[in-house]
Write an enzyme that holds these catalytic residues in place. Structure first.
Site, PDB file in Angstrom:
ATOM      1  CB  ALA A 101      -0.948  -0.002   1.196  1.00  0.00           C
ATOM      2  CB  THR A 102       4.174   2.164   1.428  1.00  0.00           C
ATOM      3  OG1 THR A 102       3.818   2.136   2.810  1.00  0.00           O
ATOM      4  CG2 THR A 102       5.204   3.269   1.203  1.00  0.00           C
TER       5      THR A 102
ATOM      6  CG  ASN B 220      -3.124   3.823  10.229  1.00  0.00           C
ATOM      7  OD1 ASN B 220      -3.590   4.748   9.561  1.00  0.00           O
ATOM      8  ND2 ASN B 220      -2.059   3.957  10.982  1.00  0.00           N
TER       9      ASN B 220
ATOM     10  CB  SER C 172      -1.699  -3.623   2.197  1.00  0.00           C
ATOM     11  OG  SER C 172      -0.755  -4.419   2.878  1.00  0.00           O
ATOM     12  CB  ALA C 173      -1.100  -8.992   0.207  1.00  0.00           C
TER      13      ALA C 173
ATOM     14  CB  CYS D 225       4.827   3.263   9.536  1.00  0.00           C
ATOM     15  SG  CYS D 225       4.268   2.049   8.334  1.00  0.00           S
TER      16      CYS D 225
END
Length: 404
Positions: A75-76, A155, A203-204, A328
């Site tokens: 996703a980043t 998030n 994102s996986a 993060c």
């Protein structure tokens, strides 16, 4: 050393066993290890078929055309590609971008990079419940606004933004709309054939798939153009070069397929567990739930225990793996910028713990967490002179502390 109970599913999820088994089939010489770009032989054809199937599986969950799915490393990268890609391609149309102060760092830092390149970015304040006021967004829009980037699910606090209304407002003003959906895929129903969304990041590893794998939805009708940020062999229709990691892609596809089949039932179970956790804490003194509880994903509970340092509490409850901020940025001891944007003071922001539960969480684990947290909060407060002052009726916000 005992293994702690995992309650940090918003940071990452374990790879589902079914996903891992699919991935293994595309790694070794006895499996399908080919390069999907090798279109002259069997190995390449087999890999290409696997990639096509996974692209369809991802598209099915979000109700999109598989041709609109671009593979990325996560996703980043998807956020970088979407925001920089639109900004660079359409810079002659305008150089103004709008986003929210509570976005993920991969959006905020991308916007700051664009500011260094001469773009102007407006960072909107959320309401105290974490949601965006559409009137604030409307007032921020200008003739030269080319992009709005708002995440679907936050998030840290798990609130769900009204991307349908936001998208409609963007399209009424001919502005592209990007959504970071890393935290919502598999938890919230998404129908991109009905939403006014131009770009969406996935994102996986947030959905029981492998780390290092993601995707970007890029709308085809009407077509959205983006400038590539990585150049090479022209893979992914020129938008993202690089040999495709077939095993990773297969893993993401399988994870999305499982989510499509099991999401409704899983959400019901997870919501019941989350509510059980909330009931276990809500009768405690000076406890604050951060973020709207109605428009929220089932597995998130972000809660502040006033007069307790979040870092101290996390060390005290090290039998439970939780977080005090985004994965993060949680190495920093600065208070959460998301909670500060909601209007929380430093003390309340510092005392927050994010519990996120998922597919493998059990009732017994919830009960263990409740008992442990309650005991440790009581113990830490007993050691706190501020707690004593509060119990004595002192308004600590009005105390003038003398420096030594």
């Amino acid at each position: 050393m005992s293994i702690p109970t995992y309650m940090d599913y918003s940071a990452t999820t374990p790879v589902d066993e079914r996903v891992a088994q699919k991935m293994i089939q595309f790694l070794t010489k006895d499996g399908n290890f080919g390069n999907s770009a090798s279109n002259s032989h069997y190995y390449g054809w087999q890999a290409d078929e696997a990639v096509k199937k996974a692209r369809q599986q991802v598209a099915n969950l979000i109700d999109a055309d598989p041709k609109e799915i671009v593979w990325t490393s996560g996703a980043t990268e998807s956020n970088n590609l979407a925001i920089k890609g639109v900004a660079h391609f359409y810079h002659k149309k305008g150089k103004h971008i709008i986003t929210l102060k509570t976005e993920h760092k991969s959006v905020l830092d991308t916007c700051r990079q664009l500011e260094r390149e001469g773009f102007e970015v407006t960072y909107l304040d959320p309401m105290s419940n974490g949601l965006l006021d559409l009137n604030i967004l409307r007032d921020a829009m200008r003739e030269d606004t080319i992009l709005v980037s708002i995440m679907h699910v936050n998030n840290e606090i798990g609130v769900i933004q009204d991307i349908e209304s936001i998208g409609n407002l963007c399209h009424q003003n001919n502005i592209f709309f990007h959504v970071d959906a890393a935290q919502s895929a598999g938890k919230v129903a998404i129908s991109l054939s009905e939403l006014s969304v131009d770009l969406m990041s996935f994102s996986a590893h947030k959905i029981y798939g492998p780390k290092g794998m993601g995707a970007l939805y890029v709308r085809r009708k009407p077509r959205v153009r983006i400038e590539a940020q990585m150049h090479g062999g022209g893979h992914e229709r020129g938008m993202r070069s690089g040999t495709l990691a077939t095993h990773q892609i297969v893993g993401m596809g399988e994870a999305f397929a499982i989510a499509q089949a099991e999401m409704r039932e899983e959400n019901t179970k997870i919501r019941q567990l989350r509510d059980r956790l909330l009931v276990g804490f809500i009768d405690m003194e000076e406890v604050v739930v951060n973020g709207d509880m109605e428009s929220r994903i089932p597995g998130n509970l972000n809660i502040s225990f006033n007069y307790v340092e979040g870092e101290s509490l996390m060390m005290a409850i090290n039998d439970i793996a939780v977080s005090s901020g985004s994965a993060c940025t949680s190495l920093s001891l600065e208070p959460s910028y998301v909670l500060r944007a909601l209007g929380l003071n430093d003390e309340l922001a510092h005392s927050s713990i994010r519990f996120t539960i998922g597919r493998y969480t059990t009732e017994a684990q919830i009960d263990k967490a409740i008992d442990l947290v309650r005991a440790k909060v009581d113990k830490l407060r007993d050691l706190s002179p501020l707690w004593d002052m509060f119990k004595d009726g002192v308004d600590i916000s009005k105390v003038e502390w003398s420096a030594h």
